[in-house]
Write a protein that holds these residues in place. Structure first.
Motif, short mmCIF file in Angstrom:
data_model
loop_
_atom_site.label_atom_id
_atom_site.label_comp_id
_atom_site.label_asym_id
_atom_site.label_seq_id
_atom_site.Cartn_x
_atom_site.Cartn_y
_atom_site.Cartn_z
N LEU A 262 6.95 8.47 -16.09
CA LEU A 262 7.44 7.50 -15.12
C LEU A 262 8.28 8.09 -13.99
O LEU A 262 8.23 7.61 -12.86
N LEU A 263 9.07 9.12 -14.28
CA LEU A 263 10.05 9.61 -13.31
C LEU A 263 9.44 10.01 -11.97
O LEU A 263 9.90 9.52 -10.92
N PRO A 264 8.41 10.86 -11.90
CA PRO A 264 7.88 11.21 -10.56
C PRO A 264 7.18 10.03 -9.88
O PRO A 264 7.21 9.92 -8.65
N ARG A 265 6.60 9.13 -10.64
CA ARG A 265 5.93 7.98 -10.05
C ARG A 265 6.94 7.01 -9.44
O ARG A 265 6.73 6.48 -8.35
N LEU A 266 8.05 6.79 -10.14
CA LEU A 266 9.09 5.92 -9.60
C LEU A 266 9.77 6.56 -8.39
O LEU A 266 10.11 5.88 -7.42
N LYS A 267 9.95 7.87 -8.41
CA LYS A 267 10.54 8.55 -7.25
C LYS A 267 9.60 8.42 -6.06
O LYS A 267 10.05 8.14 -4.94
N GLY A 268 8.31 8.60 -6.28
CA GLY A 268 7.35 8.43 -5.19
C GLY A 268 7.37 7.02 -4.63
O GLY A 268 7.31 6.82 -3.41
N ALA A 269 7.47 6.03 -5.50
CA ALA A 269 7.52 4.63 -5.05
C ALA A 269 8.79 4.35 -4.26
O ALA A 269 8.76 3.62 -3.26
N ILE A 270 9.91 4.92 -4.65
CA ILE A 270 11.17 4.70 -3.93
C ILE A 270 11.14 5.38 -2.56
O ILE A 270 11.57 4.81 -1.56
N VAL A 271 10.61 6.59 -2.50
CA VAL A 271 10.47 7.26 -1.20
C VAL A 271 9.54 6.46 -0.29
O VAL A 271 9.80 6.27 0.90
N ALA A 272 8.46 5.92 -0.86
CA ALA A 272 7.52 5.10 -0.09
C ALA A 272 8.18 3.81 0.38
O ALA A 272 7.93 3.35 1.50
N LEU A 273 9.01 3.21 -0.45
CA LEU A 273 9.76 2.01 -0.05
C LEU A 273 10.65 2.33 1.15
O LEU A 273 10.70 1.56 2.11
N PRO B 111 0.82 -1.22 0.00
CA PRO B 111 0.00 0.00 0.00
C PRO B 111 0.85 1.27 0.00
O PRO B 111 0.49 2.25 -0.65
N ALA B 112 1.96 1.24 0.71
CA ALA B 112 2.83 2.42 0.75
C ALA B 112 3.39 2.72 -0.63
O ALA B 112 3.40 3.87 -1.08
N MET B 113 3.84 1.68 -1.34
CA MET B 113 4.41 1.91 -2.67
C MET B 113 3.34 2.33 -3.68
O MET B 113 3.61 3.12 -4.57
N LEU B 114 2.13 1.82 -3.53
CA LEU B 114 1.04 2.26 -4.40
C LEU B 114 0.70 3.73 -4.15
O LEU B 114 0.42 4.47 -5.09
N SER C 89 11.68 14.88 4.59
CA SER C 89 12.84 15.57 4.00
C SER C 89 14.11 14.74 4.00
O SER C 89 15.04 15.04 3.27
N HIS C 90 14.16 13.66 4.78
CA HIS C 90 15.40 12.89 4.89
C HIS C 90 15.45 11.70 3.93
O HIS C 90 16.29 10.83 4.07
N HIS C 91 14.57 11.67 2.93
CA HIS C 91 14.59 10.57 1.96
C HIS C 91 15.90 10.61 1.17
O HIS C 91 16.57 11.63 1.09
N ARG C 92 16.24 9.47 0.60
CA ARG C 92 17.45 9.37 -0.22
C ARG C 92 17.12 8.65 -1.52
O ARG C 92 17.59 7.55 -1.78
N ALA C 93 16.29 9.26 -2.35
CA ALA C 93 15.94 8.65 -3.63
C ALA C 93 17.11 8.77 -4.61
O ALA C 93 17.34 7.88 -5.42
#
Length: 131
Positions: free
Chosen positions: A106-117, A16-19, A53-57
């Motif tokens: 794809l770029l913002p969606r993949l960044k969102g998924a990585i931050v969620a991961l 759910p977080a990655m979605l 703010s501390h994400h590391r995508a």
């Protein structure tokens, strides 16, 4: 036994977080927008105040975007070129626009998924510990 209970209470569901991240929403609440602009992650969610703010995508989303776009567009380019035999300039023009459009999607969606991961796995400061 107490340690297992604490671990279960702190579990964050990955899927759910990655979605939510894929849909560019806060991985915690799913309501607030994750980005303040095209690729700028907000410092905190305006709805649930989850600190992000501390994400590391870093370059991960760009690498994944290149990988996906390349694997979709390269075979399609070859199939189009050899099946229909169009003018090479036409093929280059059409596929350039297609690659750019798919990359921008794809770029913002993949960044969102990585931050969620990272949020779901409590990586890079998402764990709530201050150390």
């Amino acid at each position: 036994m107490a340690r297992d209970t604490v671990a279960e209470e702190n579990e964050r569901d990955l899927k759910p977080a990655m979605l939510r991240g894929w849909s560019r929403r806060c991985p915690s609440c799913g309501q607030g927008p994750m980005f303040s602009s095209y690729l700028k992650v907000r410092d905190e969610c305006p709805v649930c105040q989850e600190h992000m703010s501390h994400h590391r995508a870093d370059d991960g989303p760009a690498y994944l975007t290149i990988l996906i776009v390349g694997h979709i567009m390269a075979p399609l380019l070859l199939w189009t070129f050899f099946t229909f035999e169009p003018d090479p300039l036409v093929v280059a023009s059409i596929f350039t626009v297609g690659c750019v459009a798919l990359s921008l999607y794809l770029l913002p969606r993949l960044k969102g998924a990585i931050v969620a991961l990272q949020w779901a796995k409590r990586m890079h400061g998402f764990g709530g510990r201050t150390a």
